[in-house]
Design a protein around this motif. Sequence first.
Motif, mmCIF file in Angstrom:
data_model
loop_
_atom_site.group_PDB
_atom_site.id
_atom_site.type_symbol
_atom_site.label_atom_id
_atom_site.label_comp_id
_atom_site.label_asym_id
_atom_site.label_seq_id
_atom_site.Cartn_x
_atom_site.Cartn_y
_atom_site.Cartn_z
ATOM 1 N N PHE A 73 -39.071 -27.039 -111.891
ATOM 2 C CA PHE A 73 -39.442 -26.809 -110.490
ATOM 3 C C PHE A 73 -38.218 -26.424 -109.669
ATOM 4 O O PHE A 73 -38.296 -25.667 -108.729
ATOM 5 N N THR A 113 -48.555 -23.846 -111.200
ATOM 6 C CA THR A 113 -49.270 -24.982 -110.620
ATOM 7 C C THR A 113 -50.651 -24.577 -110.145
ATOM 8 O O THR A 113 -51.630 -25.299 -110.372
ATOM 9 N N TYR A 142 -40.901 -31.439 -112.904
ATOM 10 C CA TYR A 142 -40.560 -31.900 -111.570
ATOM 11 C C TYR A 142 -39.277 -32.715 -111.581
ATOM 12 O O TYR A 142 -38.439 -32.594 -110.693
ATOM 13 N N PRO A 187 -45.091 -37.082 -104.948
ATOM 14 C CA PRO A 187 -43.624 -36.961 -104.855
ATOM 15 C C PRO A 187 -42.993 -38.117 -104.091
ATOM 16 O O PRO A 187 -41.833 -38.460 -104.325
#
Lengths: 511, 155, 488
Positions: free
Chosen positions: A379, A390, A446, C150
């Motif tokens: 990412f 995504t 990520y 996140p």
Amino acid sequence: MTEHFPILILLVPLFGALIVVLLGRERPDQCWVTSLISLGISSLISFFTVIAVLSGKVQELRYRMGGWPESEGYEIGIELRVDILAALVVFAVTLIGFVNTIYSKTRAEAEVQGKVPFFYALMQLLIVGLCGIVMTNDAFNLYVLIEITSLTSYALIAMGNRRAALSSFNYVIMGTIGASFYLIGVGYLYIKTGTLNIDDIHMVLGQKNLWADQSIIVAFIFIMLGVWTKMAFFPLHGWLPNAYAYAPSMTGTFMAPLMTKVMVYVMIRVMLWLFGYKFVYSGQYIWGELIIWMSVLAIVAGSLLALARTDIKKMLTYLIVAEVGYMVGGAWLGNVTGQAGAFYHILSDAAMTFCLFIAASIIVLRVGDSRVNAFDGLFRKMPLTMIGFTVGALSMIGLPPTCGFFSKWYLISGGIEAGHWEYVCALIFSSLVNAVIFFRIFERAYFGKISGVKEDHFPTDSDANPDIRIKEVPWSMLIPLFLASGTVLLLGIMNRSLFEWIQTALKMMNT
Amino acid sequence: MDPIVATFIEENIVPNFNYWIYVILMMIGLYAMITKNNLIKKLIGMAIFQTAIILFYVSVGVKDTAGIPIISHHGSEHHQMAGLSSEAGSTKEIHNKIDKDKYANPLPHVLMLTAIVVGVSTLGLALAISQKIYKSFGTLEEDEILSELRPGGHD
Amino acid sequence: MTEFSFIPLFTWIVSLLAVPMILLFRKRPDAREGVTFLAAFMKLGMIFMMLPLIREGKILHFKFGEILPGIPIEFRVDGLGMLFALVASSLWILTTLYSIGYMRGLKEHDQTRFFCCFAISLSATIGVAFAGNLLTLYIFYEILSLSTYPLVTHHGDKEARSGGRTYLSHLLGTSVAFVLPAMIYCYLKKGGDINFTDGSLLTTNIDAGAGLIVLLAFTFGFAKNGLMPFHSWLPNAMVAPTPVSALLHAVAVVKVGVFCVIRVFTGVFGIELLEKLDIAVVVSWIAAFTVITSSLMALSQDNLKRRLAFSTIGQLSYIILGVSLLSDFGVTGSILHVAMHAFGKITLFFCAGAIYVAMHKKYVIELVGIGRKMPITMTAFAIGSLSVIGLPVTGGLVSKWYLVMGTAQSEQIALLVVFLISSILNACYFLPIVYRAFFCRPEESLYEGGRQEAPLACLIPLCITALLSVISFFNPGLFIELAELIIK
């Protein structure tokens, strides 16, 4: 002008292919432009065809090849027939062909050195074949076109490395069996009805009341087996994963979304137009229940096999196997919602598979490793690619507002309407497995690599991070990705009108 | 021989022996395609398989009394042969007057011309691919190829 | 009384518009946080603009185009949504202030991402609060799950990863597996529209068996409500930075879960239909089981934030239990408890965070004697505890009073006992912390020296929320009024 659209869609890339081969000797650098133009024109024409069919002046376009007249109410020659469903699929096919040509610009030279003109020629022939499959109204012609597509795709796949050649060989064997089965089925139909035109066969079946005839049942079973082999319906899927995973990347990207989906279209067309609602869903045969269960098996097995893979391309190919199960099941539910859902899924699955395959190819190209374990920190390293990925992945999982959510919505609606809860459960199960599969990748991509020392401290500023060596790919590859992911979203937003068109067209065949 | 078997043969197999042969050939071809280890043998099976289907189609067009399906060059002689008067008008009229039992059905033959072309090109392509396989693996035996690939990947 | 209005749209979109601004100012932290504040105040302002209209009994709605046949994306602001939006957006301001203190105090990384995701999740929360039909609700519910991921995994270490995995798998998994089919079932049953109405969406012939399955599918499917056995995401989500735990896991996310359940009870089924089918009692007992079990589990937690998390699970089940009583008092009580528990619990989380910032302490046993070191924080902690336990002079008492009245009204004495036992358990796991923080012998105390509080930016919000808890005891009128709008 409008009445010539169907043939023009075929002729432009056909001649494009010839020109490319001729050009290839002298000016190999022109091949890309030529095929870009020819596929561009073709997709433009198919776009206008969609408009023409939608505008209501003509419900469907019919084109008699060679100008053969009708005789005693039967078609003698080959006929092309484009209704809204065919127009949509043709548009999808040509558009993906066009966008994929953009993508191939740099890849073709890198992956098939020396054979670039042949690649573009074969690719255009493949598009011709697929469009022909969708448009033709002649059962035997359908066979020929299926073989044209298959032949070109065998060759395209074999252009890859040595694994690709082997997978292509297996594909030849399976594909020939499938096509031959289809041919046998058409033979039985011809014996009984004396015609090859799809509408005429349907008419004769009705007039002579052949619904319970054994030959017709045998024909149906043969045709279905043939079509299922070609679309990789579990357990006839064996050829697909290796073929698509080892093919050159720009071949895999457009073959994976198109081949199976067009064959699903053929199945729906055979079921509703050739044999008809009365025959297929009459309930007098065991197959209704059986095939739903088979599709459940396909969905579950495809998802689980995908879950077991660590190679991203292999994983995606097994997901295709599962998605084929979605569509077969939806088409067999026996109600318009299910069929229309399956049809909508043809479009949406084509878009999202295209998106995911492009993204995966880009990632594999840049990372140099197709295993998911190598995707740490993607990412940060290639944010644009990952955005595209995504979108495709969320659509695969089925989250709004991507088109995957809406196709799942319609398919589940159809399943509930028909009372096939096993199918509904399978769909949900597959969503969940897809979620696991893709979030596994997201999590890796990520977070960066966890090195023992700096476990708690993350690079604060991505610009200053020395780890970033991987850069984004050139725009010729990113633009297709964004077009594809944009389509995924657009199909989702437009789902209502699309679904209504599809539903209206299918309702006519369900009476 | 058991009388039941004898009647079965007499009633089902003898009159339709070409269909039986088609089925048997098809099974042989299918068997070879699926079980043979050598890639070339697989292709031979494929050729047999496709030929069987051609036999099936050609059988469809056969009629006991029929001859070659060529009607005319618009000459009166042929028209008379076909039982038509030379001043026959529209095509439709000609169609109606043709004695259909005299001619074999040409359509399946025509279809099979296409199918032969398809079959030949498939075979040619498959041979080319097997050549490529032979060049890179040095063998055409499937198990040897797979055992060579085994350490590389898990399928 | 439905009135078209753009304000719901603006309220929803303002925090979304803040995201590009936050990204724009990523190099200038002060401007970036300024944007967040601006958005938060504008959001609250617009909610206050709508408040008088809602109090008059009006319903504001706003519609985008239909995205599925018969189902538009639709906002519909009623009393329940208003109450929830009010609580969430007012606490957002405080949390922003707090997170500035917390994040800067700890020199956290990736603060821009943090504030971006925070803004998106607030938008999603408002989207849920204002959702006018099941699909809209579902979409914002999913966006909330994704946008908070996140935040939960902010630290990026192994623990955060595994916490994030549990978080997403529980929330996404249950919603796709249970809510989606149940929603489509309702859609087909209703015949092409799933808008919330004041009555019931499922008026037509549904039998008790199917009704129960649908009800349970919804109740378990909205797993943000922490109902057992799908509760374990919440304690695992405590790896997040404390402002996240405070706003999202005491207010926004978990309350979205119970909010959805209340919507299902009042908007999808309708109290009358549920009374007729007589199926809500199953949910009551599942909630009762969760209340007791989670309280017992909270007792055994050493990590302060995990203890708070288990306490939250119990308190959420209060709300579900209350609404499943189907009595007027029960439903009012549970809606009130959404607000009251929010004030109490966010105070407690703020305090836990403040302790971590100032002392780097996470465990309950480390808090002996901390009352002298951080008197303000611990006083607020005491008030928060009182509120969660349901003792005067805090708002928790008001909602709990209604809930207990609700059990009496629907003559469920066994459930009344559940409330009492759980209150005692609540006291057992909170009061010792407070007691030992203040009243320990000097030689037991782990702290020396004078006062050392967390930064002001952390301290002010927790004082305000503690104060809100107290104020809501003396002046709960507004909340009761909004809650009762839904009963009528």
